[in-house]
Design an enzyme around this catalytic site. Structure first.
Site, PDB file in Angstrom:
ATOM      1  N   ASN A 113       0.838  -1.198   0.000  1.00  0.00           N
ATOM      2  CA  ASN A 113       0.000   0.000   0.000  1.00  0.00           C
ATOM      3  C   ASN A 113       0.866   1.239   0.000  1.00  0.00           C
ATOM      4  OD1 ASN A 113      -0.407   1.868   2.559  1.00  0.00           O
ATOM      5  ND2 ASN A 113       0.185  -0.180   3.303  1.00  0.00           N
ATOM      6  N   ALA A 114       0.327   2.257  -0.652  1.00  0.00           N
ATOM      7  CA  ALA A 114       0.926   3.594  -0.591  1.00  0.00           C
ATOM      8  C   ALA A 114      -0.264   4.562  -0.551  1.00  0.00           C
ATOM      9  CB  ALA A 114       1.803   3.856  -1.795  1.00  0.00           C
TER      10      ALA A 114
ATOM     11  N   LEU B 244      -0.940   8.327   3.933  1.00  0.00           N
ATOM     12  CA  LEU B 244      -1.460   8.814   5.220  1.00  0.00           C
ATOM     13  C   LEU B 244      -2.616   9.801   5.070  1.00  0.00           C
ATOM     14  CD1 LEU B 244       1.989   9.102   7.017  1.00  0.00           C
ATOM     15  CD2 LEU B 244       0.210   7.439   7.544  1.00  0.00           C
TER      16      LEU B 244
ATOM     17  N   CYS C  99       7.754   7.911  10.166  1.00  0.00           N
ATOM     18  CA  CYS C  99       7.482   9.091   9.346  1.00  0.00           C
ATOM     19  C   CYS C  99       8.758   9.871   9.095  1.00  0.00           C
ATOM     20  CB  CYS C  99       6.524  10.021  10.092  1.00  0.00           C
ATOM     21  SG  CYS C  99       4.846   9.531   9.898  1.00  0.00           S
TER      22      CYS C  99
ATOM     23  N   LYS D  25       4.466   2.850  17.980  1.00  0.00           N
ATOM     24  CA  LYS D  25       4.465   1.828  16.928  1.00  0.00           C
ATOM     25  C   LYS D  25       5.787   1.849  16.186  1.00  0.00           C
ATOM     26  CE  LYS D  25       1.602   0.134  13.169  1.00  0.00           C
ATOM     27  NZ  LYS D  25       0.263   0.260  12.575  1.00  0.00           N
TER      28      LYS D  25
ATOM     29  N   GLY E 231       0.473  -8.186   5.517  1.00  0.00           N
ATOM     30  CA  GLY E 231      -0.230  -9.452   5.286  1.00  0.00           C
ATOM     31  C   GLY E 231       0.589 -10.665   5.702  1.00  0.00           C
TER      32      GLY E 231
ATOM     33  N   GLY F 213       1.074  -8.096  12.163  1.00  0.00           N
ATOM     34  CA  GLY F 213       1.729  -8.443  10.912  1.00  0.00           C
ATOM     35  C   GLY F 213       1.166  -9.775  10.464  1.00  0.00           C
ATOM     36  N   GLY F 214       0.231  -9.730   9.527  1.00  0.00           N
ATOM     37  CA  GLY F 214      -0.310 -10.960   8.949  1.00  0.00           C
ATOM     38  C   GLY F 214      -1.212 -11.782   9.840  1.00  0.00           C
TER      39      GLY F 214
ATOM     40  N   THR G 226      -4.326  -6.174   7.423  1.00  0.00           N
ATOM     41  CA  THR G 226      -4.666  -6.550   6.054  1.00  0.00           C
ATOM     42  C   THR G 226      -5.798  -7.575   5.958  1.00  0.00           C
ATOM     43  OG1 THR G 226      -2.426  -6.021   5.377  1.00  0.00           O
ATOM     44  CG2 THR G 226      -3.616  -7.513   3.944  1.00  0.00           C
TER      45      THR G 226
END
Ligand code: FMN
Length: 318
Positions: A80-81, A84, A141, A177, A229, A255-256, A278
């Site tokens: 994904n992009a 934000l 960021c 995070k 994912g 994560g997944g 995801t």
């Protein structure tokens, strides 16, 4: 599962977890950016059944985000992009929060900025709002004042941003995070803990890309994106294991995560709770369905609560 006494062991299971001072009915929390502000999923998922929901990342000013396409599928994962995109903190407080407050679940505000002052200002604006249980600082960021170096990649920068954010976050716990692609995630986690973090979320997406070489162009509107994912689960599982052994504060693993077995894996290596990202794209009800299977899953590993399982793998394999 029915015991010989006719009592179902999963009936005696306690699903609640304690992340610092906040008690969650269960350890399943919808991950930032994959669940809108929570409201977008409310017609599909019973939000009251989730331990909590993390909002989309909130910034000081509204952000339009990256050009399309913003998502692309990869083997066992997704890139994904989104850039934000969000309505900005003031519109969130005015328009989204009053609707979200009606649900009986914890709401965590994910916060980011492009300089230290922005992180602080977003938190300051949230401090007077009601209905939030914690802040989650997204430190993946670019810091515009430090030449675009990401906040989360350097222990000194992590310490600085967490310390300032903690001063602003007087009313609520501060979760941090972490970025997954760093030299020593234990060191970064410790820097955050030292600066006052109340919990760590491990981790964000992995920088990645996918191209169409026939046309020499990216498969995303942006040149690169973040991988998430099932493809990343074995890597983030190790990161959660590493960080959990380096710090004393609670760790949230993600994560997944797609099913109960994934939850049990993250808890076994030290996570107190998990986030589902995801998986909500392929099945919007994924998080609620995981909640439905937790009692049985926990009883199948002979535990009556998550505390018994937290870090069990690490203790038995030290
Ligand atoms: C479309 C999308 C948008 C995201 N937006 C954010 C965000 O705004 N803030 C943040 O901290 N993480 C964001 N993330 C990262 C996720 O919260 C999560 O850390 C990552 O996707 C790994 O978990 P998963 O494999 O379960 O998706 C986003 C992820 C995706 C897929």
């Amino acid at each position: 599962m029915v015991s010989f006494l006719g009592v179902n062991p999963s009936d005696r299971v306690d699903l609640s977890v304690q992340v610092g001072t906040v008690r969650f009915a269960n350890p399943i929390i919808a991950a930032s950016g994959t669940f809108g502000y929570g409201l977008e999923f409310a017609h599909l998922v019973d939000l009251n059944r989730l331990g909590g929901t993390v909002t989309k990342g909130l910034s000081l000013h509204p952000i339009e985000g990256a050009p399309a396409p913003r998502l692309c599928e990869t083997p066992s994962g997704m890139l994904n992009a989104v850039g934000l995109e969000n309505v900005g903190v003031d519109a969130f407080v005015k328009e989204k929060l009053p609707l979200l407050r009606k649900y009986n679940t914890h709401l965590i505000a994910n916060v980011f900025g492009y300089c230290l002052e922005e992180y602080v200002q977003v938190i300051e604006r949230l401090e007077d709002a009601e209905g939030l249980s914690a802040y989650e600082l997204n430190i993946s960021c670019p810091n515009v004042k430090k030449g675009g170096m990401q906040f989360g990649s350097d222990p000194a920068l992590v310490e600085e941003v967490v310390r300032e954010a903690k001063k602003a976050a007087a009313k609520r716990p501060l979760w941090v995070k972490l970025m997954p692609l760093v030299t020593d995630i234990g060191l970064i986690g410790k820097a955050a803990e030292l600066a006052g973090a109340d919990a760590l979320t491990v981790a964000n997406t992995f920088p990645a890309m996918a191209i169409e070489s026939r046309f020499q162009r990216s498969r995303l509107g942006n040149l690169t994106g973040g991988l998430s994912g099932p493809a990343i689960k074995p890597i983030t599982l190790r990161l959660v294991w590493k960080v959990s052994r380096a710090v004393r504060i609670p760790v949230l693993g993600l994560g997944g995560v797609e099913n109960v077995a994934d939850v049990l894996d993250y808890v076994s290596v030290g996570a107190t709770a998990v986030q589902v990202g995801t998986a909500s794209f392929s099945d919007p009800k994924a998080s609620e369905e995981i909640v439905g299977g937790l009692a049985r899953g926990l009883s199948e590993v002979n535990c009556f609560n998550f505390k018994e399982l937290t870090g069990k793998f690490s203790k038995e394999n030290s």
